[in-house]
Design a protein around this motif. Sequence first.
Motif, PDB file in Angstrom:
ATOM      1  N   GLU A 418     -26.758  12.656  11.383  1.00 35.67           N
ATOM      2  CA  GLU A 418     -25.789  12.843  10.245  1.00 35.67           C
ATOM      3  C   GLU A 418     -25.783  14.252   9.998  1.00 35.67           C
ATOM      4  O   GLU A 418     -26.607  15.204   9.993  1.00 35.67           O
ATOM      5  CB  GLU A 418     -26.951  12.180   9.077  1.00 35.67           C
ATOM      6  CG  GLU A 418     -27.031  10.667   9.405  1.00 35.67           C
ATOM      7  CD  GLU A 418     -28.301  10.180   8.119  1.00 35.67           C
ATOM      8  OE1 GLU A 418     -28.630  11.081   7.342  1.00 35.67           O
ATOM      9  OE2 GLU A 418     -28.649   9.122   8.317  1.00 35.67           O
ATOM     10  N   CYS A 419     -24.648  14.662   9.306  1.00 35.39           N
ATOM     11  CA  CYS A 419     -24.243  16.008   9.146  1.00 35.39           C
ATOM     12  C   CYS A 419     -23.668  16.124   7.339  1.00 35.39           C
ATOM     13  O   CYS A 419     -23.149  15.297   7.017  1.00 35.39           O
ATOM     14  CB  CYS A 419     -23.171  16.413   9.905  1.00 35.39           C
ATOM     15  SG  CYS A 419     -22.203  18.040   9.226  1.00 35.39           S
ATOM     16  N   TYR A 420     -24.541  17.018   6.765  1.00 32.59           N
ATOM     17  CA  TYR A 420     -24.288  17.315   5.392  1.00 32.59           C
ATOM     18  C   TYR A 420     -23.942  18.803   5.070  1.00 32.59           C
ATOM     19  O   TYR A 420     -24.361  19.765   5.794  1.00 32.59           O
ATOM     20  CB  TYR A 420     -25.437  16.906   4.655  1.00 32.59           C
ATOM     21  CG  TYR A 420     -25.934  15.714   4.817  1.00 32.59           C
ATOM     22  CD1 TYR A 420     -25.595  14.581   3.986  1.00 32.59           C
ATOM     23  CD2 TYR A 420     -26.981  15.153   5.782  1.00 32.59           C
ATOM     24  CE1 TYR A 420     -25.724  13.236   4.146  1.00 32.59           C
ATOM     25  CE2 TYR A 420     -27.257  13.953   6.085  1.00 32.59           C
ATOM     26  CZ  TYR A 420     -26.801  12.929   4.917  1.00 32.59           C
ATOM     27  OH  TYR A 420     -27.324  11.656   5.262  1.00 32.59           O
ATOM     28  N   CYS A 421     -22.860  18.777   4.167  1.00 36.09           N
ATOM     29  CA  CYS A 421     -22.538  20.134   3.923  1.00 36.09           C
ATOM     30  C   CYS A 421     -22.474  20.603   2.325  1.00 36.09           C
ATOM     31  O   CYS A 421     -22.620  19.674   1.464  1.00 36.09           O
ATOM     32  CB  CYS A 421     -20.779  20.434   4.299  1.00 36.09           C
ATOM     33  SG  CYS A 421     -20.404  19.946   5.813  1.00 36.09           S
ATOM     34  N   GLY A 422     -22.871  21.855   1.959  1.00 33.63           N
ATOM     35  CA  GLY A 422     -23.070  22.321   0.471  1.00 33.63           C
ATOM     36  C   GLY A 422     -22.981  23.455   0.440  1.00 33.63           C
ATOM     37  O   GLY A 422     -22.746  24.568   1.144  1.00 33.63           O
ATOM     38  N   ASP A 423     -22.778  23.998  -0.843  1.00 30.82           N
ATOM     39  CA  ASP A 423     -22.621  25.254  -1.446  1.00 30.82           C
ATOM     40  C   ASP A 423     -23.790  26.035  -1.702  1.00 30.82           C
ATOM     41  O   ASP A 423     -23.662  27.268  -2.239  1.00 30.82           O
ATOM     42  CB  ASP A 423     -21.500  25.201  -2.486  1.00 30.82           C
ATOM     43  CG  ASP A 423     -20.100  24.787  -2.018  1.00 30.82           C
ATOM     44  OD1 ASP A 423     -19.523  25.391  -0.899  1.00 30.82           O
ATOM     45  OD2 ASP A 423     -19.513  24.220  -2.964  1.00 30.82           O
ATOM     46  N   SER A 424     -25.069  25.284  -1.736  1.00 32.56           N
ATOM     47  CA  SER A 424     -25.957  26.044  -2.426  1.00 32.56           C
ATOM     48  C   SER A 424     -27.371  25.027  -1.889  1.00 32.56           C
ATOM     49  O   SER A 424     -27.102  23.811  -1.602  1.00 32.56           O
ATOM     50  CB  SER A 424     -26.182  26.160  -3.808  1.00 32.56           C
ATOM     51  OG  SER A 424     -26.159  24.747  -4.655  1.00 32.56           O
ATOM     52  N   VAL A 425     -28.516  25.846  -1.810  1.00 33.57           N
ATOM     53  CA  VAL A 425     -29.789  25.158  -1.772  1.00 33.57           C
ATOM     54  C   VAL A 425     -30.623  25.398  -2.835  1.00 33.57           C
ATOM     55  O   VAL A 425     -31.035  26.453  -3.193  1.00 33.57           O
ATOM     56  CB  VAL A 425     -30.163  25.576  -0.417  1.00 33.57           C
ATOM     57  CG1 VAL A 425     -31.624  24.983  -0.085  1.00 33.57           C
ATOM     58  CG2 VAL A 425     -29.274  25.400   0.915  1.00 33.57           C
ATOM     59  N   ALA A 426     -31.239  24.388  -3.363  1.00 33.71           N
ATOM     60  CA  ALA A 426     -31.977  24.511  -4.443  1.00 33.71           C
ATOM     61  C   ALA A 426     -33.461  24.976  -3.953  1.00 33.71           C
ATOM     62  O   ALA A 426     -33.817  25.053  -2.659  1.00 33.71           O
ATOM     63  CB  ALA A 426     -32.495  23.087  -4.985  1.00 33.71           C
ATOM     64  N   GLU A 427     -34.136  25.908  -4.885  1.00 35.14           N
ATOM     65  CA  GLU A 427     -35.184  26.789  -4.506  1.00 35.14           C
ATOM     66  C   GLU A 427     -36.359  25.975  -3.783  1.00 35.14           C
ATOM     67  O   GLU A 427     -36.904  26.156  -2.754  1.00 35.14           O
ATOM     68  CB  GLU A 427     -35.784  27.411  -5.695  1.00 35.14           C
ATOM     69  CG  GLU A 427     -36.730  28.704  -5.321  1.00 35.14           C
ATOM     70  CD  GLU A 427     -36.310  29.620  -4.294  1.00 35.14           C
ATOM     71  OE1 GLU A 427     -36.972  30.265  -3.679  1.00 35.14           O
ATOM     72  OE2 GLU A 427     -34.937  30.117  -4.520  1.00 35.14           O
ATOM     73  N   GLU A 428     -36.626  24.574  -4.512  1.00 38.62           N
ATOM     74  CA  GLU A 428     -37.702  23.765  -4.125  1.00 38.62           C
ATOM     75  C   GLU A 428     -37.270  23.141  -2.635  1.00 38.62           C
ATOM     76  O   GLU A 428     -38.376  22.584  -2.188  1.00 38.62           O
ATOM     77  CB  GLU A 428     -38.158  22.912  -5.172  1.00 38.62           C
ATOM     78  CG  GLU A 428     -36.963  21.756  -5.510  1.00 38.62           C
ATOM     79  CD  GLU A 428     -35.996  22.047  -6.432  1.00 38.62           C
ATOM     80  OE1 GLU A 428     -35.194  21.146  -6.756  1.00 38.62           O
ATOM     81  OE2 GLU A 428     -35.926  23.419  -6.684  1.00 38.62           O
ATOM     82  N   ARG A 429     -36.144  23.223  -2.356  1.00 40.98           N
ATOM     83  CA  ARG A 429     -35.805  22.503  -1.169  1.00 40.98           C
ATOM     84  C   ARG A 429     -35.763  23.589   0.110  1.00 40.98           C
ATOM     85  O   ARG A 429     -35.759  23.133   1.271  1.00 40.98           O
ATOM     86  CB  ARG A 429     -34.384  22.075  -1.125  1.00 40.98           C
ATOM     87  CG  ARG A 429     -34.512  20.629  -2.459  1.00 40.98           C
ATOM     88  CD  ARG A 429     -35.188  19.550  -1.725  1.00 40.98           C
ATOM     89  NE  ARG A 429     -35.025  18.413  -2.875  1.00 40.98           N
ATOM     90  CZ  ARG A 429     -34.296  17.288  -2.562  1.00 40.98           C
ATOM     91  NH1 ARG A 429     -33.084  17.567  -1.739  1.00 40.98           N
ATOM     92  NH2 ARG A 429     -33.884  16.571  -3.265  1.00 40.98           N
TER      93      ARG A 429
END
Length: 476
Positions: A418-429
């Motif tokens: 599985e491949c995922y893309c995003g524009d940000s990463v939450a601090e807790e993650r």
Amino acid sequence: MKLLLYNILLSLALPATSTFVVQCYSRLFDHRADPVVSPGVPSAHVHTISGGNGFNFSMTYEQARASRCSTCNIKQDLSNYWSPKLYFHAKNGSFISVPIVGDNEGGNMGGMAIYYLTRSGPDNDKLIAFPPGFRMLAGDPNKRVATDDFAGRAVSHKCVGGENPSAPDETKNLPTQKCDQIRVQVTFPSCWDGENTDSVNHKSHVSYPKDGNFDGGRCPATHPKHLVTLFYEVYYDTSTFRGEWDSSNKQPFVFANGDATGYGYHGDFVNGWPTALLQTALSTCIDGTPTCSTTVFGSFRTQAETQACKLPSLIAEPVSGVLSSLPGCNPVTYGPEPAVVVQNCAIPQILEPGTEQAAGFTDVRSLGWRYMGCAKDDAGRRTLDVEQISGNDMTVEKCIEFCKSKNIQYAGLEYSGECYCGDSVAEERKPVEGEWGNCVMKCSGNATQVCGGPGAISLYQACGSGGSLRIAKSSR
């Protein structure tokens, strides 16, 4: 299901006189490392290693206490516990790693149970907490014959779900019948000389009792201080090998040290407890009081937290799967003479800590990207939730190229394909500095690469964006 079975087996096996149990739901890795017997170099054989992630080829009490996570449930315990890995010796001569109950294809790993037993002897001795720097070894890796001394009685094996109900329930040797599980166990010496935290052979500073029982007798005058009795227990899932025995029906399992008898099973311990807390537990916990560990220790790590605590490979060699020989030049031996250590065995490459190879991630700097770490993920609320693809041909490069084509700055891989893309990463993650996380699954399109794990995502980030992007690390 297997993890549930593991917990049921633990509860069934719990001795009525135990003070508390350290449940190591997972393990750091299976590795040829042993800072007690082989400090600074690869050990002679493979161990399954649980406990704090301060573990290394060489380590001090302070390094153990500096662990950022542990595969075991009591938060204050940052000790390390290990014993030899079990293999199935196949008819074609190959060696197949036997899973510990709790291992599964989703990347979870089983561990071991460590019983802390209050066995103060007939004189009701005060039990002493392990001092800083304390370590010890129980058992003899080279032993290949049964003995009836206390050290010989301290090692045993139990066949769970055996085909022969009339066979002995528990034996010193590996079971000679087909079993669903084999429970391997070792009891440590509980008498201490009161001075030395280690010894040349890692045994002389401790002793089994001089009389009574090996796990609860009277201490000798040479070792007058009574310690809590450690008891290790590991369940191996041998059910899938029932139909693979050869026509001779000779017991086909062998430990990593080449031991096909079981008499050479052993365990190592490096103390990582805060002394005062452990002493409080030993002084106030009463046998048969199940709430003691809650009142003394407070909170515990969840199974998910223990599963997320992993270490990267320290040396470049395979130790799991199907192998042509046992790692470390260990011929299979049946005794009765002791095993002989093979001289001039080739030493594998030691990996530099922090390198891509050691960490299990892929160097993608040539693509203009970099590895951030193993981040947390949740199927109900994805860490990266803008675009996604999946497939049985997934590689790190394929995922990055996909996210790059969408002009997205973060890419992550999970569950092999599985491949995922995003524009940000939450601090807790974000990845936690000093923790490698549970990214342990091989990529479906390239088994030399790592593509996340259960609830864990291998996170990559685009570089060269005018300084607006940074490696996401927590200060925790």
